[in-house]
Design a protein around this motif. Structure first.
Motif, PDB file in Angstrom:
ATOM      1  N   GLU A 130       7.989  15.372  -1.541  1.00  0.00           N
ATOM      2  CA  GLU A 130       9.011  15.856  -2.474  1.00  0.00           C
ATOM      3  C   GLU A 130       9.568  17.192  -2.008  1.00  0.00           C
ATOM      4  N   GLU A 131       8.698  18.077  -1.537  1.00  0.00           N
ATOM      5  CA  GLU A 131       9.159  19.363  -1.022  1.00  0.00           C
ATOM      6  C   GLU A 131      10.034  19.169   0.214  1.00  0.00           C
ATOM      7  N   PHE A 132       9.638  18.246   1.075  1.00  0.00           N
ATOM      8  CA  PHE A 132      10.421  18.003   2.283  1.00  0.00           C
ATOM      9  C   PHE A 132      11.801  17.435   1.934  1.00  0.00           C
ATOM     10  N   GLU A 133      11.860  16.569   0.931  1.00  0.00           N
ATOM     11  CA  GLU A 133      13.138  15.996   0.533  1.00  0.00           C
ATOM     12  C   GLU A 133      14.075  17.066  -0.014  1.00  0.00           C
ATOM     13  N   ARG A 134      13.497  18.062  -0.708  1.00  0.00           N
ATOM     14  CA  ARG A 134      14.310  19.122  -1.281  1.00  0.00           C
ATOM     15  C   ARG A 134      14.763  20.138  -0.238  1.00  0.00           C
ATOM     16  N   THR A 135      13.850  20.524   0.671  1.00  0.00           N
ATOM     17  CA  THR A 135      14.090  21.688   1.532  1.00  0.00           C
ATOM     18  C   THR A 135      14.036  21.401   3.025  1.00  0.00           C
ATOM     19  N   GLN A 136      13.621  20.175   3.384  1.00  0.00           N
ATOM     20  CA  GLN A 136      13.398  19.819   4.793  1.00  0.00           C
ATOM     21  C   GLN A 136      12.274  20.655   5.410  1.00  0.00           C
ATOM     22  N   LYS A 137      11.406  21.191   4.565  1.00  0.00           N
ATOM     23  CA  LYS A 137      10.252  21.951   5.027  1.00  0.00           C
ATOM     24  C   LYS A 137       8.981  21.337   4.443  1.00  0.00           C
ATOM     25  N   LEU A 138       7.910  21.437   5.219  1.00  0.00           N
ATOM     26  CA  LEU A 138       6.612  20.962   4.741  1.00  0.00           C
ATOM     27  C   LEU A 138       5.749  22.153   4.341  1.00  0.00           C
ATOM     28  N   PRO A 139       5.162  22.119   3.152  1.00  0.00           N
ATOM     29  CA  PRO A 139       4.224  23.188   2.791  1.00  0.00           C
ATOM     30  C   PRO A 139       2.956  23.075   3.635  1.00  0.00           C
ATOM     31  N   SER A 188       0.858  -1.188   0.000  1.00  0.00           N
ATOM     32  CA  SER A 188       0.000   0.000   0.000  1.00  0.00           C
ATOM     33  C   SER A 188       0.890   1.233   0.000  1.00  0.00           C
ATOM     34  N   ALA A 189       1.164   1.757  -1.181  1.00  0.00           N
ATOM     35  CA  ALA A 189       2.043   2.923  -1.289  1.00  0.00           C
ATOM     36  C   ALA A 189       1.418   4.155  -0.653  1.00  0.00           C
ATOM     37  N   ILE A 190       0.096   4.274  -0.730  1.00  0.00           N
ATOM     38  CA  ILE A 190      -0.557   5.444  -0.157  1.00  0.00           C
ATOM     39  C   ILE A 190      -0.446   5.430   1.374  1.00  0.00           C
ATOM     40  N   ALA A 191      -0.620   4.261   1.994  1.00  0.00           N
ATOM     41  CA  ALA A 191      -0.460   4.163   3.451  1.00  0.00           C
ATOM     42  C   ALA A 191       0.984   4.420   3.848  1.00  0.00           C
ATOM     43  N   ARG A 192       1.915   3.876   3.073  1.00  0.00           N
ATOM     44  CA  ARG A 192       3.347   4.100   3.343  1.00  0.00           C
ATOM     45  C   ARG A 192       3.685   5.582   3.346  1.00  0.00           C
ATOM     46  N   ASP A 193       3.228   6.323   2.333  1.00  0.00           N
ATOM     47  CA  ASP A 193       3.557   7.743   2.250  1.00  0.00           C
ATOM     48  C   ASP A 193       2.844   8.552   3.329  1.00  0.00           C
ATOM     49  N   PHE A 194       1.613   8.150   3.666  1.00  0.00           N
ATOM     50  CA  PHE A 194       0.918   8.843   4.755  1.00  0.00           C
ATOM     51  C   PHE A 194       1.688   8.682   6.064  1.00  0.00           C
ATOM     52  N   LEU A 195       2.170   7.486   6.325  1.00  0.00           N
ATOM     53  CA  LEU A 195       2.931   7.252   7.555  1.00  0.00           C
ATOM     54  C   LEU A 195       4.249   8.017   7.539  1.00  0.00           C
ATOM     55  N   SER A 196       4.859   8.180   6.377  1.00  0.00           N
ATOM     56  CA  SER A 196       6.081   8.974   6.282  1.00  0.00           C
ATOM     57  C   SER A 196       5.806  10.423   6.665  1.00  0.00           C
ATOM     58  N   LEU A 197       4.697  10.961   6.172  1.00  0.00           N
ATOM     59  CA  LEU A 197       4.321  12.325   6.530  1.00  0.00           C
ATOM     60  C   LEU A 197       3.995  12.419   8.018  1.00  0.00           C
ATOM     61  N   ALA A 198       3.290  11.435   8.539  1.00  0.00           N
ATOM     62  CA  ALA A 198       2.948  11.435   9.955  1.00  0.00           C
ATOM     63  C   ALA A 198       4.196  11.375  10.826  1.00  0.00           C
ATOM     64  N   ASP A 199       5.191  10.594  10.418  1.00  0.00           N
ATOM     65  CA  ASP A 199       6.428  10.511  11.197  1.00  0.00           C
ATOM     66  C   ASP A 199       7.140  11.859  11.257  1.00  0.00           C
ATOM     67  N   ILE A 200       7.140  12.576  10.142  1.00  0.00           N
ATOM     68  CA  ILE A 200       7.754  13.911  10.126  1.00  0.00           C
ATOM     69  C   ILE A 200       7.043  14.835  11.112  1.00  0.00           C
ATOM     70  N   LEU A 201       5.721  14.803  11.083  1.00  0.00           N
ATOM     71  CA  LEU A 201       4.944  15.660  11.982  1.00  0.00           C
ATOM     72  C   LEU A 201       5.117  15.227  13.432  1.00  0.00           C
ATOM     73  N   SER A 202       5.239  13.919  13.649  1.00  0.00           N
ATOM     74  CA  SER A 202       5.439  13.420  15.012  1.00  0.00           C
ATOM     75  C   SER A 202       6.765  13.895  15.576  1.00  0.00           C
ATOM     76  N   GLU A 203       7.807  13.873  14.747  1.00  0.00           N
ATOM     77  CA  GLU A 203       9.116  14.341  15.193  1.00  0.00           C
ATOM     78  C   GLU A 203       9.094  15.823  15.556  1.00  0.00           C
ATOM     79  N   ARG A 204       8.131  16.556  15.009  1.00  0.00           N
ATOM     80  CA  ARG A 204       7.994  17.985  15.304  1.00  0.00           C
ATOM     81  C   ARG A 204       6.952  18.241  16.391  1.00  0.00           C
ATOM     82  N   ASN A 205       6.520  17.137  17.045  1.00  0.00           N
ATOM     83  CA  ASN A 205       5.552  17.227  18.155  1.00  0.00           C
ATOM     84  C   ASN A 205       4.244  17.899  17.732  1.00  0.00           C
TER      85      ASN A 205
END
Length: 772
Positions: free
Chosen positions: A617-626, A530-547
């Motif tokens: 893709e934006e996060f990979e380029r800039t380490q920022k989330l739109p 499930s690529a969509i679940a995988r990418d959602f969890l990747s985004l969630a992990d980024i947000l989790s690391e930022r509390n």
């Protein structure tokens, strides 16, 4: 309770059947070779003998299913099932599909008519010679099949179309929503199109057909449809890669039509060799045109387009209901009476009323007001031709030009067509008769002014298509056919604005690989990531690391730690992930806290995937989330809603029964002795490529060596529970495997199980036969 047929009824039926059947003679002979899986390989000297043999073999395997199919369209299922099927019969009688099939049959000319006559003769010859050994289900319910006709074959395909062409039933609901937005002053944002997901890119279309591109660029932009929120048919995936991406130096093509695996299958697999044909693939029993298949020179696959080829027209009737307004004049409603026989009940009489647009269908549409009236205009009952003509031409075609020439005669239901040939070409075509509308797409058209009439159909050469795309592959999973540069409104529902989870994963697997072998290509069939679940969890992990996630969201994320992204049955982790994917589907909405994201990325899975890809893709380029704050709100909402909807126990201890002859209609069990338990499957999610509940057929064609091709058809070719081929492909289904599907006679004979010959014991030529 079993109903016994009186002996005198059987005798009369046999006499009637024999008296209506012409006798025939063959110039040579017809051979029916059955292979180890029961697939019929028909060999004959000419087209008409070939299709006679096809009719005979199909009746042997599926006569009872054919009987139910034509009864569905004719509106006579109540004669078998009683009042439970009365509403279905009322709808079919109102639409008039079977009567229109008879009109088409009467007007047919040329090879299509001759082939369908030969096919009907073959069916009837089987009935004539095997009356005493028909499927026991006939005896169980006490019916004797009438002779098969050309109209029956046409009607059986209409049945498939009607199953996929039901968008009109949602148009009044869409109208009510539209009226509510107008009253509240809300303006619907235009649909967001994820152009990167399009099967046909603008540059590829220009290169493939510059003249059609020039005409399209002269048109005004399309108008957004009102029905982008609807759930369209989610069925099928097909893909092909060019020789530049294989180690075989030739294209590979796979087609997986995803519709519920039933007992028997909706599809019927057969091989026809003789005259103008050497093709194998699938049709529906009773209608000999292949939807998906291959021949010595090319192969094709298909997925559901979900386009809208019907419209409700809102009518203005006179006070006494006898007249309708059109333009500036009043015209009398046409009417006729239909009498429906109902088993163990009195007959039911209905009156069908018709305007210039079609039959009034008020009682079959939700939300109709007491003074409102709607008629249905539907391509399948507008045109005096049948898509079978186009499918037959596709089956005998030898190159892209001949194939698309046949596809031009295919009108319904709408499909994405994926193509490959032995010359190394791969391609794609959107195939459908899509009306050009004057009114707002997705809403009922105004019927009384004459201002919102259909203006023909989108011209065939202006439909989305491409030959040899620059990517080197074509993949379709009911997703976006073409980007927002394209001016026509194709009126495609959910999935028509971008990727869905299956197409997302297909593109990942196709994109960067240039070393496909037949075996590695086939492995994609079993992919359950499930690529969509995988990418959602990747985004969630980024947000989790930022509390930025809540405690509940964080707690749920921990349950997915070390998950391998595969959706498996009987896995608690996979069940959590699947729940998240389901909650995501409707999570981006206007007029909510996710309104900003919805306006930028759109809704449904197409919007989810567009958002996830853009953000990561934006996060990979800039380490920022739109739009980080809004994304945190969205992810928290999805995770918390998922946690609330999870059940404590996801295990399933009760066996699911595959009901015999449930077919497309979900019919009740008519012969319980033939019911079977559903096998234990590996992946049943509809959001992965390997979605076993819908894996109704698979073909994998090697264009560098046609005899290397493989296929399978669960649960088996035969509908007869007495046959060894009734349930014999279930192990292949469970394992995600295929079996040999050669085309040459030499290779076919390696797997031959039996040979039956139909030859000169019969009288009078087939082509002079009288099936009508």
């Amino acid at each position: 309770m079993r109903k016994k047929t009186a002996p005198w009824m059987v005798l009369i039926s046999i006499i009637v059947l024999l008296s209506t059947l012409p006798v025939r003679i063959f110039a040579g002979q017809i051979e029916i070779v059955r292979d180890s899986w029961g697939v019929a390989h028909i060999y004959a000297d000419n087209d008409f003998e070939l299709f006679f043999g096809a009719g005979y073999a199909t009746a042997e395997d599926r006569m009872f299913q054919m009987e139910l199919s034509r009864r569905k369209v004719a509106g006579t299922l109540s004669e078998i099932y009683g009042k439970d099927l009365l509403e279905s019969d009322k709808l079919m009688r109102t639409l008039g599909l079977y009567k229109h099939a008879q009109e088409i049959a009467a007007s047919l000319q040329g090879d299509t008519k001759d082939i369908l006559k030969a096919y009907a003769d073959g069916v009837n010859y089987y009935l004539e010679t095997h009356f005493d050994s028909l499927n026991p289900a006939f005896h169980e319910i006490g019916i004797v099949p009438d002779p098969w006709t050309v109209a029956d074959s046409i009607a059986v395909w209409m049945r498939v179309s009607e199953r996929f062409d039901r968008s009109w039933q949602n148009e009044v609901t869409a109208l009510r929503n539209y009226e509510q937005r107008l009253r509240s002053g809300l303006i619907q944002d235009p649909a967001v199109i994820d152009n990167s997901a399009a099967i046909v890119t603008e540059s590829d279309f220009l290169r493939t057909d510059p003249e059609a591109y020039r005409r399209l660029m002269e048109m005004k932009p399309r108008e957004s449809s009102e029905w982008m929120e609807w759930d369209s048919i989610k069925a099928s995936h097909a893909w092909t890669v060019s020789g530049s991406k294989t180690l075989t130096d030739g294209p590979l093509l796979e087609s997986d039509p995803q519709i519920a695996v039933t007992l028997p299958s909706l599809w019927y697999e057969i091989h026809l060799s003789g005259g103008s044909y050497n093709a194998r693939g699938i049709c529906v029993a009773g209608s000999p045109g292949f939807l998906i298949g291959w021949n010595e020179d090319l192969a094709w696959g298909a997925t559901a387009l979900g386009s809208d080829n019907s419209d409700l027209f809102q009518e203005k009737l006179s006070r006494d209901g006898s007249m309708f307004l059109f333009g500036e004049s009043w015209y009398p409603l046409q009417s006729h009476t239909e009498v429906i026989s109902v088993r163990n009940e009195d007959p039911v009489e209905i009156t069908v009323y018709t305007t210039i647009h079609g039959p009034l269908v008020d009682e079959f549409v939700k939300g109709v007001g007491p003074t409102e009236h709607f008629s249905l205009k539907y391509v399948a009952i507008e045109e005096l031709n049948t898509p079978i003509t186009g499918m037959l031409a596709m089956m005998r075609s030898r190159n892209w030009e001949e194939f698309t020439g046949g596809l031009n005669d295919y009108m319904f239901p709408g499909i994405h067509v994926v193509y490959a040939d032995v010359s190394g070409n791969i391609g794609y075509y959107t195939a459908a008769a899509i009306p050009i509308r004057s009114g707002k797409p997705g809403l009922p058209q105004i019927g009384w002014t004459s201002d919102e009439e259909w203006n023909g159909y989108v011209p065939f050469d202006e439909l989305p298509h491409v030959l040899n795309p620059s990517s080197g592959f074509v993949a379709s999973a009911n997703h976006l056919p073409v980007g927002d540069w394209y001016p026509y409104s194709l009126t495609i529902g959910t999935g028509g604005t971008g990727h869905n989870p299956r197409s997302m994963r297909l593109y990942e697997l196709m994109d960067d690989r240039n070393d496909f072998t037949f075996e590695s290509f086939s492995e994609i069939h079993r992919d359950n990531v499930s690529a969509i679940a995988r990418d959602f969890l990747s985004l969630a992990d980024i947000l989790s690391e930022r509390n930025l996630l809540s405690q509940n969201s964080t707690r749920l994320l921990k349950t997915l730690f070390d998950w391998d992204y595969r959706l498996l049955e009987n896995s608690r982790t996979a069940d959590v992930a699947e729940t998240i994917v389901q909650v995501m589907h409707r999570s981006l909405r206007p007029n909510t806290l996710t309104a900003l994201l919805a306006s930028k990325y759109g809704g449904g899975h197409a919007g989810n995937i567009f958002l996830l890809r853009s953000a990561l893709e934006e996060f990979e380029r800039t380490q920022k989330l739109p739009d980080e704050e809004e994304m945190a709100v969205w992810v928290n909402q999805v995770l918390e809603a998922s946690a609330g909807s999870l059940q404590e126990n996801v295990s399933q201890t009760r066996k699911v029964v595959m009901v015999y002859q449930t077919n497309l209609e979900g019919l009740p069990s008519i012969y319980p002795d033939a019911n079977r338990n559903m096998p234990d499957l590996v992946t049943t999610s509809g959001n992965t490529i390997w979605s076993q509940l819908g894996n109704s057929y698979t073909q994998i064609v090697d264009l560098s060596n046609i005899d290397n091709s493989r296929a399978f058809l669960p649960p088996g070719v035969s509908e007869d529970p007495r046959s060894p081929h009734f349930f014999d492909q279930v192990e292949l289904w469970v394992a995600g495997e295929t079996r040999p599907a050669p085309l040459s006679r030499e290779e076919v004979m390696k797997y031959a199980e039996s040979i039956e010959t139909l030859s000169s014991a019969l009288n009078e030529t087939m082509r002079q036969s009288g099936s009508e």
